[in-house]
Write a protein that holds these residues in place. Sequence first.
Motif, PDB file in Angstrom:
ATOM      1  N   TRP A 248      42.859 -21.739 -32.406  1.00 32.75           N
ATOM      2  CA  TRP A 248      43.290 -22.589 -31.303  1.00 32.75           C
ATOM      3  C   TRP A 248      44.811 -22.698 -31.220  1.00 32.75           C
ATOM      4  CZ3 TRP A 248      40.329 -24.241 -27.349  1.00 32.75           C
ATOM      5  CH2 TRP A 248      38.963 -24.031 -27.477  1.00 32.75           C
ATOM      6  N   PHE A 249      45.514 -22.489 -32.319  1.00 38.15           N
ATOM      7  CA  PHE A 249      46.976 -22.368 -32.243  1.00 38.15           C
ATOM      8  C   PHE A 249      47.319 -21.187 -31.341  1.00 38.15           C
ATOM      9  CE2 PHE A 249      51.231 -21.164 -33.335  1.00 38.15           C
ATOM     10  CZ  PHE A 249      51.879 -22.337 -33.693  1.00 38.15           C
ATOM     11  N   PHE A 396      34.711 -32.209 -35.380  1.00 40.41           N
ATOM     12  CA  PHE A 396      35.041 -30.784 -35.451  1.00 40.41           C
ATOM     13  C   PHE A 396      36.182 -30.456 -34.496  1.00 40.41           C
ATOM     14  CE2 PHE A 396      33.755 -26.176 -34.766  1.00 40.41           C
ATOM     15  CZ  PHE A 396      34.129 -25.766 -36.037  1.00 40.41           C
ATOM     16  N   ASN A 397      36.256 -31.251 -33.428  1.00 42.31           N
ATOM     17  CA  ASN A 397      37.329 -31.063 -32.465  1.00 42.31           C
ATOM     18  C   ASN A 397      38.712 -31.296 -33.069  1.00 42.31           C
ATOM     19  OD1 ASN A 397      38.034 -30.607 -29.601  1.00 42.31           O
ATOM     20  ND2 ASN A 397      38.806 -32.693 -29.705  1.00 42.31           N
ATOM     21  N   MET A 398      38.774 -32.037 -34.207  1.00 46.81           N
ATOM     22  CA  MET A 398      40.073 -32.214 -34.876  1.00 46.81           C
ATOM     23  C   MET A 398      40.702 -30.869 -35.215  1.00 46.81           C
ATOM     24  SD  MET A 398      39.670 -35.319 -37.629  1.00 46.81           S
ATOM     25  CE  MET A 398      38.740 -34.250 -38.732  1.00 46.81           C
ATOM     26  N   PHE A 399      39.852 -29.928 -35.623  1.00 50.55           N
ATOM     27  CA  PHE A 399      40.349 -28.615 -36.028  1.00 50.55           C
ATOM     28  C   PHE A 399      40.762 -27.770 -34.820  1.00 50.55           C
ATOM     29  CE2 PHE A 399      37.116 -29.703 -39.385  1.00 50.55           C
ATOM     30  CZ  PHE A 399      38.050 -30.034 -40.349  1.00 50.55           C
ATOM     31  N   ILE A 400      40.477 -28.292 -33.623  1.00 47.06           N
ATOM     32  CA  ILE A 400      40.923 -27.644 -32.392  1.00 47.06           C
ATOM     33  C   ILE A 400      42.221 -28.269 -31.905  1.00 47.06           C
ATOM     34  CG2 ILE A 400      40.354 -27.298 -29.942  1.00 47.06           C
ATOM     35  CD1 ILE A 400      37.416 -27.145 -30.758  1.00 47.06           C
ATOM     36  N   GLY A 411      55.916 -26.185 -32.940  1.00 43.78           N
ATOM     37  CA  GLY A 411      55.372 -25.046 -33.670  1.00 43.78           C
ATOM     38  C   GLY A 411      55.545 -23.735 -32.924  1.00 43.78           C
ATOM     39  N   VAL A 412      55.278 -23.746 -31.617  1.00 43.37           N
ATOM     40  CA  VAL A 412      55.421 -22.521 -30.827  1.00 43.37           C
ATOM     41  C   VAL A 412      56.887 -22.096 -30.762  1.00 43.37           C
ATOM     42  CG1 VAL A 412      55.200 -21.512 -28.525  1.00 43.37           C
ATOM     43  CG2 VAL A 412      53.350 -22.902 -29.453  1.00 43.37           C
ATOM     44  N   ASN A 413      57.759 -23.039 -30.413  1.00 41.85           N
ATOM     45  CA  ASN A 413      59.184 -22.693 -30.253  1.00 41.85           C
ATOM     46  C   ASN A 413      59.812 -22.213 -31.553  1.00 41.85           C
ATOM     47  OD1 ASN A 413      59.237 -23.291 -27.517  1.00 41.85           O
ATOM     48  ND2 ASN A 413      59.854 -25.418 -27.844  1.00 41.85           N
ATOM     49  N   SER A 414      59.498 -22.890 -32.662  1.00 44.97           N
ATOM     50  CA  SER A 414      60.146 -22.534 -33.931  1.00 44.97           C
ATOM     51  C   SER A 414      59.552 -21.260 -34.528  1.00 44.97           C
ATOM     52  CB  SER A 414      60.035 -23.688 -34.930  1.00 44.97           C
ATOM     53  OG  SER A 414      58.681 -24.028 -35.160  1.00 44.97           O
ATOM     54  N   GLY A 431      49.093 -13.490 -31.405  1.00 47.58           N
ATOM     55  CA  GLY A 431      48.333 -12.386 -31.985  1.00 47.58           C
ATOM     56  C   GLY A 431      48.235 -12.471 -33.492  1.00 47.58           C
ATOM     57  N   SER A 432      49.333 -12.780 -34.140  1.00 45.83           N
ATOM     58  CA  SER A 432      49.334 -12.902 -35.604  1.00 45.83           C
ATOM     59  C   SER A 432      48.417 -14.031 -36.055  1.00 45.83           C
ATOM     60  CB  SER A 432      50.758 -13.155 -36.107  1.00 45.83           C
ATOM     61  OG  SER A 432      51.619 -12.116 -35.719  1.00 45.83           O
ATOM     62  N   SER A 433      48.427 -15.134 -35.308  1.00 45.87           N
ATOM     63  CA  SER A 433      47.580 -16.282 -35.644  1.00 45.87           C
ATOM     64  C   SER A 433      46.102 -15.925 -35.517  1.00 45.87           C
ATOM     65  CB  SER A 433      47.932 -17.459 -34.720  1.00 45.87           C
ATOM     66  OG  SER A 433      47.270 -18.635 -35.133  1.00 45.87           O
ATOM     67  N   LEU A 434      45.737 -15.155 -34.489  1.00 42.97           N
ATOM     68  CA  LEU A 434      44.330 -14.767 -34.322  1.00 42.97           C
ATOM     69  C   LEU A 434      43.864 -13.826 -35.423  1.00 42.97           C
ATOM     70  CD1 LEU A 434      43.237 -14.124 -30.609  1.00 42.97           C
ATOM     71  CD2 LEU A 434      42.432 -15.845 -32.215  1.00 42.97           C
TER      72      LEU A 434
END
Length: 452
Positions: A248-249, A396-400, A411-414, A431-434
Amino acid sequence: MEKRKLGFWEIWNMSFGFLGIQFGFALQGGFMSRIFQTLGAESHDIPGLWIAAPLTGLIVQPIIGYLSDNTWSTRFGRRKPYFLIGAILSSFALFFVPYSSTLWIAAGFLWILDASINISMEPFRALVADKLPDSQRSYGFVLQTLIIGIGTWIASNLPWLVNKMGFEDTAAPGVIPEYVKIAFGIGALVFLISILYTILTTKEYPPKDLEAFKSQKKENTFFKDLFQSLRLMPSTMKKLGVIQFFSWFAFFTMWSMATPALTEHIFNAPAPNKEAFNFAIAGQQEAFDAANKLFQTASDKVGSAMGLYGLSSMAFALFLTFYAAKRSVNRKYVHMFSLVAGGLGFLLMGVIKDQSMLNVCFLLIGLSWGSILSMPYAMLSSSVDENKMGMMMGLFNMFIVIPQIIAALGGVNSLSRLFGETAIAPMLLAGSSLVLAGISNFLITEERVIKG
């Protein structure tokens, strides 16, 4: 009460509301960043503007899960009242969001929209576990994914289709084009109708022991149930949480950054900055209009390409639907393969420069999306207490949402800087995260969870 196996159309009817839910998510995911940019947001501001979405999910889903676990009406059922409330609120927000005149209004509507979608969505996940025996869970979640794929593809192409019908694709600075407004209005209508279809065609099972249910309901409180569920969280759910985090990241990065990244990297048509134009000087208005038209056209192409991930997730889900109807599915390896394939789709964006190859990238990403919407939930439903299914699905949605909050808060910008300062860097991060999410499937070892 022993649950009977349901036929295709019974499962289709109970899942059909997801068509509308996905219309909401696809329009939100494909076009909110475009709306933010049209209203003057810079690319680096966009992840922060998206933070409303995961925050509402973090708060709303456990609450709705708890309430639906403890609801029963002979007339309205357990989960269906929440479908309807969410649908009404979501349709309202979808209709009005493209009429936002300022960034803060658009961000506020995003908050309302995501909270409302979550009210409808969480009970749909629990409904599959409520209605289906364990042997049909994979089948049920995959069929949901098929409907989600149909919704993603159609909704992602709605603005393009409405534009082709002759509606204006240009507008004054800071104003959303008319055809985008019409597309969101259609989405609002589809959302409400599809939810009503499921409500009218689906009956829910009453609790196994109604008296015990009423007695337990009196003893339950939200926080007591929440802390007990957290304490008793099965190890499989925690392992799935690792996979969900990276998955989800990646998709939050795509939803928030695909439009600014791809309009610039693939089409060389970034959103024009109003501050760079002096409209008092002759020719500046025309120059802005030309640059804005290029951006809007490029955004349509990006939206259409993104729609293909819904199309390929639909094809993938269709294949799995036929397969799962007759055989058990190895959920672990299906999920692993799908996530790695999607990761490669994102990574390929760094080396392509044309629309056709962009389409291929999103087709690969669709394999990930199809699996993310089915396999983790099928694995989870085989490892938790059925009487707490709504609460556990909500938790479980917490992990989303936690990875999305981290992504939105910098997180995205840095982390994108690890891949350079180019516009496409966020897609390489996704891509790396997936790929990491795919590798994390090796954590899942329980046979019953893997096979179903």
